[in-house]
Design a protein around this motif. Structure first.
Motif, PDB file in Angstrom:
ATOM      1  N   VAL A 149      -2.219  -3.934   9.374  1.00  0.00           N
ATOM      2  CA  VAL A 149      -3.397  -3.183   8.319  1.00  0.00           C
ATOM      3  C   VAL A 149      -2.506  -2.709   6.913  1.00  0.00           C
ATOM      4  CG1 VAL A 149      -5.023  -1.620   7.696  1.00  0.00           C
ATOM      5  CG2 VAL A 149      -5.092  -2.960   9.941  1.00  0.00           C
ATOM      6  N   ASP A 150      -1.481  -2.040   7.234  1.00  0.00           N
ATOM      7  CA  ASP A 150      -0.565  -1.697   6.059  1.00  0.00           C
ATOM      8  C   ASP A 150      -0.114  -2.791   5.445  1.00  0.00           C
ATOM      9  OD1 ASP A 150      -1.377   1.091   6.684  1.00  0.00           O
ATOM     10  OD2 ASP A 150       0.743   1.396   7.652  1.00  0.00           O
ATOM     11  N   GLN A 151       0.516  -3.930   6.146  1.00  0.00           N
ATOM     12  CA  GLN A 151       0.996  -4.932   5.434  1.00  0.00           C
ATOM     13  C   GLN A 151       0.014  -5.747   4.526  1.00  0.00           C
ATOM     14  OE1 GLN A 151       2.747  -7.272   8.453  1.00  0.00           O
ATOM     15  NE2 GLN A 151       4.653  -6.294   8.454  1.00  0.00           N
ATOM     16  N   ARG A 152      -1.340  -5.945   5.155  1.00  0.00           N
ATOM     17  CA  ARG A 152      -2.387  -6.650   4.371  1.00  0.00           C
ATOM     18  C   ARG A 152      -2.765  -5.626   3.173  1.00  0.00           C
ATOM     19  NH1 ARG A 152      -6.222  -8.570   9.219  1.00  0.00           N
ATOM     20  NH2 ARG A 152      -4.884  -9.925  10.083  1.00  0.00           N
ATOM     21  N   ILE A 153      -2.912  -4.550   3.278  1.00  0.00           N
ATOM     22  CA  ILE A 153      -3.199  -3.532   2.261  1.00  0.00           C
ATOM     23  C   ILE A 153      -2.152  -3.780   0.993  1.00  0.00           C
ATOM     24  CG2 ILE A 153      -3.118  -1.046   1.299  1.00  0.00           C
ATOM     25  CD1 ILE A 153      -4.724  -0.442   4.130  1.00  0.00           C
ATOM     26  N   GLU A 154      -0.724  -3.599   1.587  1.00  0.00           N
ATOM     27  CA  GLU A 154       0.332  -3.799   0.340  1.00  0.00           C
ATOM     28  C   GLU A 154       0.206  -5.286  -0.399  1.00  0.00           C
ATOM     29  OE1 GLU A 154       4.088  -3.400   2.284  1.00  0.00           O
ATOM     30  OE2 GLU A 154       3.508  -1.232   3.057  1.00  0.00           O
ATOM     31  N   GLN A 159      -1.560  -8.517  -4.808  1.00  0.00           N
ATOM     32  CA  GLN A 159      -2.393  -9.603  -5.629  1.00  0.00           C
ATOM     33  C   GLN A 159      -3.115  -9.159  -6.827  1.00  0.00           C
ATOM     34  OE1 GLN A 159      -0.816 -12.460  -4.335  1.00  0.00           O
ATOM     35  NE2 GLN A 159      -2.827 -13.377  -4.278  1.00  0.00           N
ATOM     36  N   GLU A 160      -3.520  -7.800  -6.475  1.00  0.00           N
ATOM     37  CA  GLU A 160      -4.320  -7.065  -7.585  1.00  0.00           C
ATOM     38  C   GLU A 160      -3.401  -6.887  -8.877  1.00  0.00           C
ATOM     39  OE1 GLU A 160      -6.424  -3.582  -6.395  1.00  0.00           O
ATOM     40  OE2 GLU A 160      -7.755  -4.712  -4.898  1.00  0.00           O
TER      41      GLU A 160
END
Length: 164
Positions: A149-154, A159-160
């Motif tokens: 989850v942390d990797q996906r958030i990063e 991307q943003e």
């Protein structure tokens, strides 16, 4: 045409066994010719028949001799690397089955742990009898999921920033 499953057992009736042997021998010869033609590989077969004291060689005696000479030219360690006897084949099959079983057990365990997590989220209780090792596995899975989850958030934040 699809292959059908058939029981492999000794054919008792002599005439039927001989005709089946002949058909299979012709099929093997055809496959050897196809492999040689399509891939250019050096392939041969030596087939011993209980009714014929001379072996049948395929594709020809000269080509079989050439393949055997090439094989014999390799060092013995290289020759043995390619050889498998019946016992070795069975050993390899058992090892592959064990590996497959281990993977399936791991998958099943992970699904069970995910179900435990889901049940805990829904009810606030741990379902059933859970051993200490199960709790350790559950803890490890939770840590792994948090890292993902942390990797996906990063990744999402990166991307943003790239889009802006």
């Amino acid at each position: 045409m699809t292959g059908r499953n058939m029981e492999l057992e000794y054919i008792v009736k002599d005439s039927k066994r001989k005709s089946s042997f002949q058909k299979r021998k012709n099929g093997i010869s055809k496959k050897i010719n196809e492999i040689t033609t399509l891939s250019g590989a050096n392939v041969c077969a030596i087939i011993y028949d209980e009714n014929n004291p001379r072996a049948t060689v395929c594709p020809s005696k000269e080509e079989v001799q050439m393949v055997l000479d090439k094989f014999r030219s390799f060092p013995e360690s290289e020759q043995r690397k390619s050889m498998v006897d019946h016992e070795g084949y069975v050993r390899q099959s058992i090892e592959k089955a064990r590996e497959k079983l281990k993977k399936e057990k791991d998958k099943s365990k992970k699904k069970e742990m995910n179900n435990q997590i889901y049940h805990f989220i829904q009810t606030g209780e741990i379902d059933g009898n859970v051993s200490e090792s199960d709790l350790e596995d559950l803890s490890s899975l939770i840590v792994t999921n948090i890292k993902e989850v942390d990797q996906r958030i990063e990744w999402s934040q990166a991307q943003e920033e790239t889009d802006n």
